[in-house]
Design a protein around this motif. Sequence first.
Motif, PDB file in Angstrom:
ATOM      1  N   GLN A   1      -7.169   0.490   0.043  1.00  0.00           N
ATOM      2  CA  GLN A   1      -6.462  -0.403   0.961  1.00  0.00           C
ATOM      3  C   GLN A   1      -6.483   0.136   2.389  1.00  0.00           C
ATOM      4  O   GLN A   1      -6.608  -0.631   3.349  1.00  0.00           O
ATOM      5  CB  GLN A   1      -5.016  -0.582   0.492  1.00  0.00           C
ATOM      6  N   LYS A   2      -6.381   1.453   2.509  1.00  0.00           N
ATOM      7  CA  LYS A   2      -6.376   2.051   3.838  1.00  0.00           C
ATOM      8  C   LYS A   2      -7.691   1.807   4.557  1.00  0.00           C
ATOM      9  O   LYS A   2      -7.724   1.573   5.777  1.00  0.00           O
ATOM     10  CB  LYS A   2      -6.093   3.554   3.719  1.00  0.00           C
ATOM     11  N   ASN A   3      -8.805   1.869   3.817  1.00  0.00           N
ATOM     12  CA  ASN A   3     -10.121   1.720   4.435  1.00  0.00           C
ATOM     13  C   ASN A   3     -10.741   0.349   4.190  1.00  0.00           C
ATOM     14  O   ASN A   3     -11.898   0.125   4.535  1.00  0.00           O
ATOM     15  CB  ASN A   3     -11.064   2.800   3.883  1.00  0.00           C
ATOM     16  N   SER A   4      -9.976  -0.559   3.577  1.00  0.00           N
ATOM     17  CA  SER A   4     -10.420  -1.941   3.347  1.00  0.00           C
ATOM     18  C   SER A   4     -11.735  -2.000   2.590  1.00  0.00           C
ATOM     19  O   SER A   4     -12.688  -2.707   2.967  1.00  0.00           O
ATOM     20  CB  SER A   4     -10.559  -2.685   4.688  1.00  0.00           C
ATOM     21  N   CYS A   5     -11.831  -1.214   1.515  1.00  0.00           N
ATOM     22  CA  CYS A   5     -13.042  -1.232   0.696  1.00  0.00           C
ATOM     23  C   CYS A   5     -12.659  -1.028  -0.763  1.00  0.00           C
ATOM     24  O   CYS A   5     -11.591  -0.472  -1.074  1.00  0.00           O
ATOM     25  CB  CYS A   5     -14.037  -0.170   1.147  1.00  0.00           C
ATOM     26  N   LEU A   6     -13.538  -1.475  -1.655  1.00  0.00           N
ATOM     27  CA  LEU A   6     -13.332  -1.347  -3.086  1.00  0.00           C
ATOM     28  C   LEU A   6     -14.273  -0.289  -3.650  1.00  0.00           C
ATOM     29  O   LEU A   6     -15.437  -0.186  -3.227  1.00  0.00           O
ATOM     30  CB  LEU A   6     -13.588  -2.680  -3.789  1.00  0.00           C
ATOM     31  N   LEU A   7     -13.765   0.487  -4.607  1.00  0.00           N
ATOM     32  CA  LEU A   7     -14.623   1.469  -5.266  1.00  0.00           C
ATOM     33  C   LEU A   7     -15.663   0.755  -6.119  1.00  0.00           C
ATOM     34  O   LEU A   7     -15.393  -0.312  -6.683  1.00  0.00           O
ATOM     35  CB  LEU A   7     -13.790   2.391  -6.158  1.00  0.00           C
ATOM     36  N   PRO A   8     -16.873   1.315  -6.236  1.00  0.00           N
ATOM     37  CA  PRO A   8     -17.845   0.734  -7.171  1.00  0.00           C
ATOM     38  C   PRO A   8     -17.309   0.798  -8.600  1.00  0.00           C
ATOM     39  O   PRO A   8     -16.495   1.659  -8.936  1.00  0.00           O
ATOM     40  CB  PRO A   8     -19.088   1.608  -6.981  1.00  0.00           C
ATOM     41  N   GLU A   9     -17.758  -0.114  -9.420  1.00  0.00           N
ATOM     42  CA  GLU A   9     -17.182  -0.269 -10.754  1.00  0.00           C
ATOM     43  C   GLU A   9     -17.318   0.997 -11.595  1.00  0.00           C
ATOM     44  O   GLU A   9     -16.391   1.394 -12.300  1.00  0.00           O
ATOM     45  CB  GLU A   9     -17.854  -1.453 -11.455  1.00  0.00           C
ATOM     46  N   ASP A  10     -18.477   1.664 -11.547  1.00  0.00           N
ATOM     47  CA  ASP A  10     -18.667   2.852 -12.381  1.00  0.00           C
ATOM     48  C   ASP A  10     -17.774   4.007 -11.925  1.00  0.00           C
ATOM     49  O   ASP A  10     -17.195   4.722 -12.744  1.00  0.00           O
ATOM     50  CB  ASP A  10     -20.132   3.274 -12.414  1.00  0.00           C
ATOM     51  N   LEU A  11     -17.615   4.182 -10.595  1.00  0.00           N
ATOM     52  CA  LEU A  11     -16.733   5.239 -10.091  1.00  0.00           C
ATOM     53  C   LEU A  11     -15.269   4.900 -10.373  1.00  0.00           C
ATOM     54  O   LEU A  11     -14.460   5.784 -10.675  1.00  0.00           O
ATOM     55  CB  LEU A  11     -16.963   5.444  -8.600  1.00  0.00           C
ATOM     56  N   LYS A  12     -14.938   3.622 -10.286  1.00  0.00           N
ATOM     57  CA  LYS A  12     -13.573   3.197 -10.603  1.00  0.00           C
ATOM     58  C   LYS A  12     -13.236   3.502 -12.062  1.00  0.00           C
ATOM     59  O   LYS A  12     -12.156   4.026 -12.373  1.00  0.00           O
ATOM     60  CB  LYS A  12     -13.429   1.703 -10.320  1.00  0.00           C
ATOM     61  N   ASN A  13     -14.149   3.211 -12.975  1.00  0.00           N
ATOM     62  CA  ASN A  13     -13.926   3.515 -14.390  1.00  0.00           C
ATOM     63  C   ASN A  13     -13.821   5.018 -14.622  1.00  0.00           C
ATOM     64  O   ASN A  13     -13.062   5.471 -15.488  1.00  0.00           O
ATOM     65  CB  ASN A  13     -15.065   2.944 -15.231  1.00  0.00           C
ATOM     66  N   PHE A  14     -14.580   5.799 -13.854  1.00  0.00           N
ATOM     67  CA  PHE A  14     -14.496   7.252 -13.968  1.00  0.00           C
ATOM     68  C   PHE A  14     -13.101   7.748 -13.576  1.00  0.00           C
ATOM     69  O   PHE A  14     -12.506   8.565 -14.281  1.00  0.00           O
ATOM     70  CB  PHE A  14     -15.566   7.901 -13.087  1.00  0.00           C
ATOM     71  N   TYR A  15     -12.584   7.256 -12.474  1.00  0.00           N
ATOM     72  CA  TYR A  15     -11.253   7.676 -12.017  1.00  0.00           C
ATOM     73  C   TYR A  15     -10.147   7.142 -12.923  1.00  0.00           C
ATOM     74  O   TYR A  15      -9.075   7.751 -13.018  1.00  0.00           O
ATOM     75  CB  TYR A  15     -11.020   7.233 -10.580  1.00  0.00           C
ATOM     76  N   LEU A  16     -10.372   6.019 -13.597  1.00  0.00           N
ATOM     77  CA  LEU A  16      -9.389   5.536 -14.571  1.00  0.00           C
ATOM     78  C   LEU A  16      -9.337   6.448 -15.794  1.00  0.00           C
ATOM     79  O   LEU A  16      -8.304   6.536 -16.465  1.00  0.00           O
ATOM     80  CB  LEU A  16      -9.720   4.105 -14.999  1.00  0.00           C
ATOM     81  N   MET A  17     -10.431   7.129 -16.076  1.00  0.00           N
ATOM     82  CA  MET A  17     -10.477   8.042 -17.219  1.00  0.00           C
ATOM     83  C   MET A  17      -9.942   9.419 -16.841  1.00  0.00           C
ATOM     84  O   MET A  17      -9.196  10.035 -17.591  1.00  0.00           O
ATOM     85  CB  MET A  17     -11.919   8.143 -17.732  1.00  0.00           C
ATOM     86  N   THR A  18     -10.338   9.936 -15.678  1.00  0.00           N
ATOM     87  CA  THR A  18      -9.899  11.260 -15.247  1.00  0.00           C
ATOM     88  C   THR A  18      -9.876  11.307 -13.729  1.00  0.00           C
ATOM     89  O   THR A  18     -10.784  10.774 -13.076  1.00  0.00           O
ATOM     90  CB  THR A  18     -10.827  12.368 -15.790  1.00  0.00           C
ATOM     91  N   ASP A  19      -8.873  11.930 -13.172  1.00  0.00           N
ATOM     92  CA  ASP A  19      -8.728  12.009 -11.716  1.00  0.00           C
ATOM     93  C   ASP A  19      -9.522  13.207 -11.201  1.00  0.00           C
ATOM     94  O   ASP A  19      -8.986  14.259 -10.900  1.00  0.00           O
ATOM     95  CB  ASP A  19      -7.252  12.133 -11.339  1.00  0.00           C
ATOM     96  N   GLY A  20     -10.832  13.029 -11.106  1.00  0.00           N
ATOM     97  CA  GLY A  20     -11.704  14.107 -10.656  1.00  0.00           C
ATOM     98  C   GLY A  20     -12.223  14.946 -11.802  1.00  0.00           C
ATOM     99  O   GLY A  20     -11.816  14.801 -12.957  1.00  0.00           O
ATOM    100  N   PHE A  21     -13.139  15.827 -11.466  1.00  0.00           N
ATOM    101  CA  PHE A  21     -13.808  16.642 -12.484  1.00  0.00           C
ATOM    102  C   PHE A  21     -14.254  17.946 -11.851  1.00  0.00           C
ATOM    103  O   PHE A  21     -14.763  17.963 -10.725  1.00  0.00           O
ATOM    104  CB  PHE A  21     -15.014  15.887 -13.047  1.00  0.00           C
ATOM    105  N   GLN A  22     -14.022  19.051 -12.552  1.00  0.00           N
ATOM    106  CA  GLN A  22     -14.487  20.354 -12.088  1.00  0.00           C
ATOM    107  C   GLN A  22     -14.804  21.225 -13.290  1.00  0.00           C
ATOM    108  O   GLN A  22     -13.981  21.395 -14.182  1.00  0.00           O
ATOM    109  CB  GLN A  22     -13.435  21.046 -11.206  1.00  0.00           C
ATOM    110  N   MET A  23     -16.013  21.746 -13.293  1.00  0.00           N
ATOM    111  CA  MET A  23     -16.452  22.639 -14.376  1.00  0.00           C
ATOM    112  C   MET A  23     -17.281  23.756 -13.776  1.00  0.00           C
ATOM    113  O   MET A  23     -18.216  23.515 -13.022  1.00  0.00           O
ATOM    114  CB  MET A  23     -17.271  21.876 -15.417  1.00  0.00           C
TER     115      MET A  23
END
Length: 241
Positions: A1-23
């Motif tokens: 909302q701050k930047n007036s843009c929508l996340l791409p669907e695949d990245l949105k699904n990734f963030y719905l599963m886990t808030d970031g990733f680090q290994m």
Amino acid sequence: QKNSCLLPEDLKNFYLMTDGFQMTWSVKTDDTPMPLGSMVINSVSKLCRLGGSSMYALPNAPTLADLEDDTGEEGSGDKPEKPHFDSRSLIFELDPCNGNGKVCLVYKHAKPVVSPDTEIWFLDRALYWHFLTKTFTAYYRLLITHLGLPQWQYAFTSYGVSPQAKQWFNMYKPITINTSLLSEEADSFVNKLDPNKVFKSKNKTPVIKKKQPSQPAGAQKSHTSMTSSKTSSLAGNSSRK
């Protein structure tokens, strides 16, 4: 909302599963673990926009937009159009790459309305752009297959990885760093083991027993005479008894 843009669907699904990733993973040298691989996808809170002016910046301080150079920016042939640091593009940091550059989620067309089409680009330390993939899913696969080795993003640049990083690639990902050799000689990384030769049944050759050499005639005669004399002496003894 701050930047007036929508996340791409695949990245949105990734963030719905886990808030970031680090290994991260390490190797042992002289029984001492040394950090080597690092795979990072920033969380939503760290998905910061690049090129935005900071409220703490000096009024006359240069920004990334001031470094914008329009020469050679337009895509030509197979090369896609490069992102812009000014308001024409929206750029968000996905991976800081341990200071070796930045992997970015790029909205290339932000005017008059932000286009939903996004791409993944690599920004090196000299602020040159290098195209990686069109979708986040494809980039995530690249991240996993390259094991998060140091500077692996530079394998997609014209100048390649450093000699030190190339040593790690030769140890853990030899096919990736030797793609030219693979294209020249298709069988260079193929196992040339022929199972038909390895597991071929061996025919056992019969063992031929050697005949003992025949004794000479003189020895046979002496042997027969000795046996005859022994039998005659035994017969005489029995008659005497």
